[in-house]
Design an enzyme around this catalytic site. Structure first.
Site, mmCIF file in Angstrom:
data_model
loop_
_atom_site.group_PDB
_atom_site.id
_atom_site.type_symbol
_atom_site.label_atom_id
_atom_site.label_comp_id
_atom_site.label_asym_id
_atom_site.label_seq_id
_atom_site.Cartn_x
_atom_site.Cartn_y
_atom_site.Cartn_z
ATOM 1 N N SER A 183 0.812 -1.212 0.000
ATOM 2 C CA SER A 183 0.000 0.000 0.000
ATOM 3 C C SER A 183 0.850 1.269 0.000
ATOM 4 C CB SER A 183 -0.964 -0.019 1.181
ATOM 5 O OG SER A 183 -1.866 1.064 1.111
ATOM 6 N N HIS A 184 0.700 2.074 1.036
ATOM 7 C CA HIS A 184 1.328 3.384 1.112
ATOM 8 C C HIS A 184 2.736 3.321 1.687
ATOM 9 C CE1 HIS A 184 -0.633 2.355 4.825
ATOM 10 N NE2 HIS A 184 0.128 3.209 5.480
ATOM 11 N N ASP A 348 -1.949 6.764 -3.590
ATOM 12 C CA ASP A 348 -0.858 6.065 -2.906
ATOM 13 C C ASP A 348 -0.292 4.922 -3.735
ATOM 14 O OD1 ASP A 348 -3.070 4.357 -2.679
ATOM 15 O OD2 ASP A 348 -2.317 3.509 -0.794
ATOM 16 N N ASP A 350 -0.772 1.615 -4.082
ATOM 17 C CA ASP A 350 -1.618 0.693 -4.830
ATOM 18 C C ASP A 350 -2.897 1.327 -5.340
ATOM 19 O OD1 ASP A 350 -2.597 0.891 -2.214
ATOM 20 O OD2 ASP A 350 -3.541 -1.073 -2.302
ATOM 21 N N ASP A 352 -5.462 2.942 -3.792
ATOM 22 C CA ASP A 352 -6.750 2.919 -3.103
ATOM 23 C C ASP A 352 -6.952 4.114 -2.172
ATOM 24 O OD1 ASP A 352 -4.982 2.156 -1.117
ATOM 25 O OD2 ASP A 352 -6.098 0.368 -0.495
ATOM 26 N N ARG A 353 -5.915 4.915 -1.947
ATOM 27 C CA ARG A 353 -6.048 6.093 -1.089
ATOM 28 C C ARG A 353 -5.977 7.367 -1.923
ATOM 29 N NH1 ARG A 353 -3.590 4.734 4.786
ATOM 30 N NH2 ARG A 353 -3.786 2.467 4.678
ATOM 31 N N LYS A 448 -11.554 0.533 -1.245
ATOM 32 C CA LYS A 448 -11.471 1.982 -1.352
ATOM 33 C C LYS A 448 -10.787 2.314 -2.673
ATOM 34 C CE LYS A 448 -7.614 1.974 2.006
ATOM 35 N NZ LYS A 448 -7.857 0.769 2.819
#
Length: 625
Positions: A183-184, A348, A350, A352-353, A448
């Site tokens: 992720s982030h 971010d 991947d 999703d943010r 998300k």
């Protein structure tokens, strides 16, 4: 089932970076040779990543040859520390590159699923482009084939955003999908890597499955590996190995098609092509770099130079792909400059943010989801019949609650973790939801979705300005936010992150707070605040009755103010302590106050009550949102 005699399996593992490239050949008397789980061709390989290596030989056997594919049983042993967190299994890259570390988890996943959920079925594979994804893709493909999966749909170059994986699972009616991402968190040889599994509606696997995976990692004894060549992931197309198929797909097309069905692209295009409106998107050298140009530039008419850091890189350009005020500083500086753009956004690792900015204006994630929900029916075609329900994670501010109340919508407060929203969506109870951790989304998928949030905001701004003629002052991001506060009041909100704290001290702090909350009574004074209640948040899912406990310690005061403490499960090392501070302000004359000023008394109270410095040794947070 076909079988044959055991053969010697030679395992080659690297332990530290190489300074030069070396070719290594193995005598032809050895057969069934593997390097990091890959069958060796012609008993030779080149070494360019390590200065030392070890050779391990173990007995393995061919256990089946379905459709002409040789399936090998590779002996293995349990490896500690493979418990899946709220967003999958995350560790340092070097940990995943240890012998059988990734393979054990993937095989344990298949051991945890009912055979009908994958045998001869279709699985999706994608990732954020970070270091080790290419190698991991080949391992996952081979183990999937070894366990009887019929087809793998993989994004070109192994790239596919987390929202896009969910979208592809749903559109192609796949059985599930693997997402390779931390992720982030930062990427590169010294940083983070992660893996998670999403189920057949595109949602993250429920705890009932992740608990089984962990249980199986403690008893695993073999890995079922198909002996097939590495798949060329650089070009789209279909490759067949017996009854097993790998289809390399364009990572953007299915997702773009979905976005066009959700939003009015012509409306958004009318905004992005205005000469008096400037747009900026920072992809942070992460996965949305693959989506930004096709969507914002090619489809919606934004200027090509509006996209920055638009090429996905394995180390995210030595950056930290977390779209907040600290790590997206370049975008923040641009938006707060004298001649800054009108609208700015970032996503971010991947995809999703998201972070939303106006000219010299930051929209908190808690406000963002509330504003989207309040404007969705008029500005976004997908919601023209009105949202079904709204939900937020427990630490997220109460701004969304007030929208739900005013619109007469069902409202849910859930633990942190997108999987809790998925059940509500599948039951038809939820349309729009969000987390204060820069996650916003809806029931168009079961994750998300960063780009969805950007398109939602662009839709709102475009709708508010659709009748504005050239030269007329446009309704800005800050105008939309301030008008929202006038209607609903403002929830001042901030989050303090203390990253990579020593786990022992962080856990002791949480235990101390749990004990304090359990002994607290309504009416007690905390400085100038009067306690309404204190607890450790627990959630009973209204759909399946499952219970999630110990989800964060809350101190809620009679004026609606809250301070919350929890440990994050999204890092790969140590513990991240998160402190959430919120205060509601109905007085419009105070809405322009700086959040840190408005919240200072509560922030001081939170640090004092928690004894955070004593437990963690930290003087200052790593990130303030």
């Amino acid at each position: 089932m076909a079988s044959c005699c055991n053969s010697l399996r030679l395992e080659v593992m690297f332990s530290s970076p190489f300074r030069s490239s070396n070719a290594i050949s193995i005598p032809s008397s050895f057969s069934n040779l593997y390097f990091h789980g890959f069958p060796l061709k012609n008993n030779s390989f080149s070494v360019s990543h390590s200065s030392s290596f070890t050779l391990k030989a173990s007995s393995s056997s061919t256990i089946a040859e379905p459709g002409g594919i040789k399936i090998t049983s590779v002996p293995t042993k349990p490896i500690e520390g493979q418990k899946t967190g709220t967003s999958g299994l995350r560790k340092k890259v070097k940990v995943f590159m240890e012998e059988n570390y990734l393979s054990n988890w993937i095989q344990s996943l298949f051991n945890s699923l009912p055979p009908e959920d994958y045998k001869n079925g279709v699985l999706v594979l994608g990732g954020d482009g970070r270091y080790f994804n290419r190698e991991a893709s080949q391992i996952i493909i081979k183990i999937a084939a070894g366990n009887g999966v019929g087809k793998i749909l993989v994004g070109r170059d192994g790239i596919m955003s987390t929202p896009a994986v969910s979208a592809v699972i749903r559109k192609r009616k796949a059985n599930g999908g693997f997402i390779m991402s931390a992720s982030h968190n930062p990427g590169g040889p010294e940083y983070d890597w992660g893996i998670k599994f999403n189920y057949n509606s595109g949602q993250p696997a429920p705890e009932s499955i992740t608990d089984k995976i962990y249980g199986n990692t403690l008893s695993i004894s073999e890995i079922k590996m198909a002996e097939i060549p590495d798949v060329d992931l650089s070009r789209t197309g279909v490759t067949k190995y017996g009854n097993f198929t790998v289809e390399v797909i364009d990572p953007v097309s299915d997702y773009l098609e979905l976005m066009e069905s959700v939003f009015d692209f012509q409306l958004i295009r009318s905004l992005l092509t205005r000469s008096d409106f400037r747009f900026a998107f920072d992809a942070m050298h992460a996965v949305t770099g693959a989506y930004a140009k096709p969507i914002f530039v090619d489809k919606l008419g934004a200027s090509p130079d509006s996209i920055s850091n638009g090429v996905p890189l394995e180390d995210f350009g030595h950056g930290h792909p977390d779209p907040n005020l600290t790590y997206a500083k370049d975008l923040v500086n641009t938006m707060y400059s004298e001649n800054g753009p009108d609208f700015g956004a970032a996503s971010d690792g991947d995809g999703d943010r998201n972070m939303i900015l106006g000219k010299k204006f930051f929209v908190t994630p808690s406000d963002s989801v509330a504003i989207i929900a309040a404007n969705a029916q008029e500005a976004i075609p997908y919601f023209q019949g009105g949202p079904k329900g709204l939900a937020r994670s427990m630490p997220t501010s109460g701004a969304l609650d007030r929208v739900a109340e005013k619109l007469g919508l069902t409202f849910f407060e859930v633990p942190t973790g997108w999987k809790f929203f998925g059940n509500l969506m599948d039951a038809g109870k939820l349309s729009i939801c969000g987390e204060e951790s820069f996650g916003t989304g809806s029931d168009h998928i079961r994750e998300k979705d960063g780009i969805w949030a950007v398109l939602a905001w662009l839709s709102i701004i475009a709708y508010r300005n659709k009748d504005k003629k050239p030269g007329e002052e446009l309704v800005s991001v800050s105008d939309v936010a301030k008008q929202h506060w006038e209607t609903y009041g403002r929830n001042f909100f901030s989050r303090y992150d203390y990253e990579e704290c020593a786990s022992e001290g962080a856990n002791k702090m949480i235990e101390y707070l749990r004990d304090l909350a359990s002994k607290s009574k309504a009416g007690e004074k905390y400085g100038n605040y009067v306690l309404q209640f204190a607890d450790d948040f627990s959630y009973t899912d209204p759909v399946d009755g499952s219970v999630a406990s110990k989800q964060g310690v809350r101190f809620v005061f009679t004026d609606g103010s809250r301070i919350i403490f929890r440990l994050s499960g999204t890092g790969s090392a140590g513990a991240t302590v998160r402190v959430y501070i919120e205060q509601f302000e109905p007085d419009a004359s105070k809405h322009d106050m700086d959040a840190q000023v408005a919240l200072k008394p509560l922030i001081d109270l939170a640090l004092s009550v928690s004894k955070l410095k004593d437990f963690t040794g930290r003087e200052k947070p790593t990130v303030i949102t």
